[in-house]
Design a protein around this motif. Structure first.
Motif, mmCIF file in Angstrom:
data_model
loop_
_atom_site.group_PDB
_atom_site.id
_atom_site.type_symbol
_atom_site.label_atom_id
_atom_site.label_comp_id
_atom_site.label_asym_id
_atom_site.label_seq_id
_atom_site.Cartn_x
_atom_site.Cartn_y
_atom_site.Cartn_z
ATOM 1 N N THR A 192 0.915 -1.197 -0.059
ATOM 2 C CA THR A 192 0.013 0.000 0.083
ATOM 3 C C THR A 192 0.722 1.173 -0.026
ATOM 4 O O THR A 192 0.455 2.282 -0.674
ATOM 5 C CB THR A 192 -0.730 0.016 1.244
ATOM 6 O OG1 THR A 192 -1.763 -1.196 1.191
ATOM 7 C CG2 THR A 192 -1.766 1.117 1.085
ATOM 8 N N ASN A 193 2.163 1.422 0.679
ATOM 9 C CA ASN A 193 2.925 2.505 0.954
ATOM 10 C C ASN A 193 3.094 3.144 -0.412
ATOM 11 O O ASN A 193 3.226 4.346 -0.800
ATOM 12 C CB ASN A 193 3.970 2.247 1.552
ATOM 13 C CG ASN A 193 3.624 2.239 3.126
ATOM 14 O OD1 ASN A 193 2.892 1.958 3.586
ATOM 15 N ND2 ASN A 193 4.623 2.823 4.053
ATOM 16 N N TYR A 381 -8.307 -3.345 7.015
ATOM 17 C CA TYR A 381 -8.839 -4.264 5.953
ATOM 18 C C TYR A 381 -8.148 -3.850 4.499
ATOM 19 O O TYR A 381 -7.823 -4.595 3.719
ATOM 20 C CB TYR A 381 -10.088 -4.497 5.958
ATOM 21 C CG TYR A 381 -10.865 -5.449 5.090
ATOM 22 C CD1 TYR A 381 -10.514 -6.749 5.201
ATOM 23 C CD2 TYR A 381 -11.562 -4.929 4.139
ATOM 24 C CE1 TYR A 381 -11.269 -7.730 4.312
ATOM 25 C CE2 TYR A 381 -11.954 -5.683 3.269
ATOM 26 C CZ TYR A 381 -11.824 -6.971 3.357
ATOM 27 O OH TYR A 381 -12.607 -7.976 2.315
ATOM 28 N N PHE A 382 -8.425 -2.366 4.462
ATOM 29 C CA PHE A 382 -8.031 -1.860 2.910
ATOM 30 C C PHE A 382 -6.528 -2.125 3.069
ATOM 31 O O PHE A 382 -6.147 -2.458 1.706
ATOM 32 C CB PHE A 382 -8.292 -0.202 3.069
ATOM 33 C CG PHE A 382 -7.848 0.408 1.814
ATOM 34 C CD1 PHE A 382 -8.775 0.530 0.965
ATOM 35 C CD2 PHE A 382 -6.780 1.020 2.045
ATOM 36 C CE1 PHE A 382 -8.325 1.179 -0.271
ATOM 37 C CE2 PHE A 382 -6.453 1.822 0.809
ATOM 38 C CZ PHE A 382 -7.161 2.001 -0.283
ATOM 39 N N ILE A 386 -7.812 -5.223 0.515
ATOM 40 C CA ILE A 386 -8.379 -4.781 -0.461
ATOM 41 C C ILE A 386 -7.197 -4.477 -1.572
ATOM 42 O O ILE A 386 -7.307 -4.620 -2.592
ATOM 43 C CB ILE A 386 -9.146 -3.317 -0.078
ATOM 44 C CG1 ILE A 386 -10.427 -3.924 0.434
ATOM 45 C CG2 ILE A 386 -9.468 -2.544 -1.375
ATOM 46 C CD1 ILE A 386 -11.224 -2.856 0.919
ATOM 47 N N VAL A 387 -6.332 -3.489 -0.959
ATOM 48 C CA VAL A 387 -5.295 -3.220 -2.046
ATOM 49 C C VAL A 387 -4.333 -4.322 -2.644
ATOM 50 O O VAL A 387 -4.181 -4.217 -4.081
ATOM 51 C CB VAL A 387 -4.136 -2.054 -1.274
ATOM 52 C CG1 VAL A 387 -3.011 -1.595 -2.075
ATOM 53 C CG2 VAL A 387 -4.875 -0.836 -0.670
ATOM 54 N N LYS A 388 -3.965 -5.239 -1.750
ATOM 55 C CA LYS A 388 -3.178 -6.253 -2.319
ATOM 56 C C LYS A 388 -4.184 -6.903 -3.603
ATOM 57 O O LYS A 388 -3.415 -7.224 -4.605
ATOM 58 C CB LYS A 388 -3.013 -7.398 -1.300
ATOM 59 C CG LYS A 388 -2.319 -8.600 -1.472
ATOM 60 C CD LYS A 388 -2.273 -9.528 -0.398
ATOM 61 C CE LYS A 388 -1.756 -10.748 -0.992
ATOM 62 N NZ LYS A 388 -2.889 -11.785 -1.581
ATOM 63 N N ASP A 407 -12.706 2.199 -7.023
ATOM 64 C CA ASP A 407 -13.225 1.254 -5.648
ATOM 65 C C ASP A 407 -12.534 1.639 -4.245
ATOM 66 O O ASP A 407 -13.056 1.737 -3.423
ATOM 67 C CB ASP A 407 -12.960 -0.251 -6.074
ATOM 68 C CG ASP A 407 -13.629 -0.871 -7.163
ATOM 69 O OD1 ASP A 407 -14.882 -0.386 -7.525
ATOM 70 O OD2 ASP A 407 -13.334 -1.795 -7.815
ATOM 71 N N TRP A 408 -11.187 1.929 -4.589
ATOM 72 C CA TRP A 408 -10.434 2.438 -3.362
ATOM 73 C C TRP A 408 -11.087 3.719 -2.927
ATOM 74 O O TRP A 408 -11.289 3.724 -1.619
ATOM 75 C CB TRP A 408 -8.981 2.520 -3.782
ATOM 76 C CG TRP A 408 -8.122 1.534 -4.086
ATOM 77 C CD1 TRP A 408 -8.652 0.251 -4.037
ATOM 78 C CD2 TRP A 408 -6.731 1.358 -4.557
ATOM 79 N NE1 TRP A 408 -7.632 -0.717 -4.363
ATOM 80 C CE2 TRP A 408 -6.484 0.147 -4.885
ATOM 81 C CE3 TRP A 408 -5.850 2.429 -4.571
ATOM 82 C CZ2 TRP A 408 -5.188 -0.285 -5.063
ATOM 83 C CZ3 TRP A 408 -4.510 1.971 -5.145
ATOM 84 C CH2 TRP A 408 -4.218 0.697 -5.530
ATOM 85 N N ALA A 409 -11.278 4.671 -3.729
ATOM 86 C CA ALA A 409 -11.813 5.927 -3.237
ATOM 87 C C ALA A 409 -13.144 5.759 -2.628
ATOM 88 O O ALA A 409 -13.599 6.399 -1.537
ATOM 89 C CB ALA A 409 -11.704 6.959 -4.535
#
Length: 423
Positions: A192-193, A381-382, A386-388, A407-409
């Motif tokens: 994510t970073n 969880y995100f 989700i990101v992965k 979707d992320w937003a």
């Protein structure tokens, strides 16, 4: 008479000793990022403090990191409030938003060490609610490792300064062949970073949300940052199997020469220094975006006090002792963080190309630390799921970058608005 007098004196002395003992300062310190060598160093520092403050007793409670948050919560609920607590950044926001951490601003004004702290140290101390709620003891700041040998082979003499150069250099190095790629991408858990850093750099802002709670990740610049990473992977700028890489894989990918660039924190330096010659690599600041700024992710931990604490006037001198220039430097070198004092980079330990990038970021206003919105209940969880999953689908061509970002937003906007409703 003499015997009775002596007995009375003895009784009086014992009673006086008991009274003095009961008046001795008894402080409790909770450590949450534990390891035997680290605890040993902290215990040594606490012993030195006791020597300087006769009569002071200190109980060190070391909580294993895996259960630390829950165990500290149990202590607080049962009224066992520690006098000094090791406070990670991810906890600072939660406790500060619940108005549980002591405001340290008045104490910082009277501490002679405050003027020597870096601006970013004070900014992170105040990151949760605008008031200092901890004294950070060091930073985990993302910067760019680069392999000098591979750059030279590709006809490059210096690390990329901009995002455009970063993408170009990765492509050029990947053309060397022999399984060499430009960038060690973290496509697995913990990636994510990088996504957030690249999106912020291209967007020119570290803000995750607007005032209404809407995510900024769908803004044109942010979308360009995500697309840059997707294109880099699809065009061979990162190893194909890096879609599944985690921390160990990206670090070993770098020191084995499989990929020439790696964005990581100082803790990666330990393994890399043990596997590469010092002259073969260096650490540069993260490349800047079109705005001329970069937003490297930052993590930090420090010492804090709870408002419920009953001995804050006794606990504060201990915090300033642990945070003194001498102790902080020794601590930072040992645990792998960047120290909090101006000019720390002049210490011989840091006078190497391997630390140059991090200190540039700490001291240059064009590098603005990016702090994750860990105040959101659904951030964990995100971050981990989700990101992965969605980024892996996108990298493998099973999803569109714009749809992924939307979707992320959508998820983050919902979380932020729920949080705002409780404020």
């Amino acid at each position: 008479m003499t015997t009775r007098f002596a007995l009375n004196v003895l009784v009086l002395a014992v009673g006086l000793g008991s009274a003095l003992s009961s008046m001795a300062a008894k402080l409790t310190v909770v450590e949450v990022i534990t390891s035997p060598p680290r605890t040993e160093l902290l215990q040594k520092m606490l012993s030195e403090y006791k020597t300087e403050h006769p009569g002071t007793e200190i109980e060190l409670i070391s909580l294993p990191w895996g259960q630390a948050f829950e165990k500290l919560g149990t202590m607080l609920q049962s009224g066992q409030v520690p006098d000094v607590v090791e406070m990670p950044d991810t906890w600072q926001g939660l406790y500060a938003s619940n108005n549980m951490l002591e405001d340290l601003e008045p104490r910082l004004k009277s501490w002679d060490g405050t003027a020597q702290l870096t601006d970013k140290t004070l900014a992170m101390a105040r990151a949760a609610n605008g008031k200092a709620t901890m004294v950070p003891y060091g930073f985990y700041l993302r910067a760019l490792f680069w392999n000098k040998k591979l750059f030279q082979q590709a006809g490059l003499s210096e690390p990329p300064k901009t995002m455009a150069e970063f993408a170009s250099d990765a492509k050029r190095i990947s053309q060397l062949g022999n399984g060499i790629s430009g960038y060690c991408m973290r496509g697995g858990v913990g990636g994510t970073n990088a996504w957030m850093m690249f999106m912020a750099a291209m967007n020119g802002s570290p803000d995750f949300f607007d005032k209404a709670g809407n995510s900024t990740l769908t803004q044109p610049g942010a979308l360009k940052g995500a697309q840059l990473l997707v294109d880099m992977y699809k065009q061979g700028g990162a190893p194909k199997d890096s879609v599944n890489w985690g921390f160990n894989e990206i670090v070993s990918g770098f020191y084995s020469g499989k990929c020439a660039m790696l964005d990581q924190d100082p803790d990666a330096l330990i393994a890399i220094k043990n596997s590469m010659a010092a002259d073969d690599f260096a650490v540069a600041p993260m490349p800047v975006g079109p705005s001329g700024k970069a937003f490297p992710t930052i993590g930090y931990t420090g010492w804090a006090m709870f408002k419920q604490g009953k001995q804050k006037d006794l606990a504060w001198p201990l915090i300033t002792f642990l945070s003194s220039k001498t102790n902080n430097l020794a601590w930072a070198k040992f645990v792998g963080t960047l120290p909090i004092y101006k000019g720390a980079e002049q210490d011989p330990f840091y006078q190497t190309p391997q630390f140059a990038g991090w200190f540039k970021e700490l001291n240059d206003p064009n590098y603005v630390p990016l702090t994750m919105p860990t105040h959101l209940k659904g951030w964990g969880y995100f971050n981990s799921v989700i990101v992965k999953e969605s980024s892996q689908e996108t990298l493998l061509g099973e999803n569109d970058t714009e749809d992924m970002v939307k979707d992320w937003a959508k998820y983050l906007s919902k979380e932020q608005k729920s949080w705002l409703a409780t404020q």
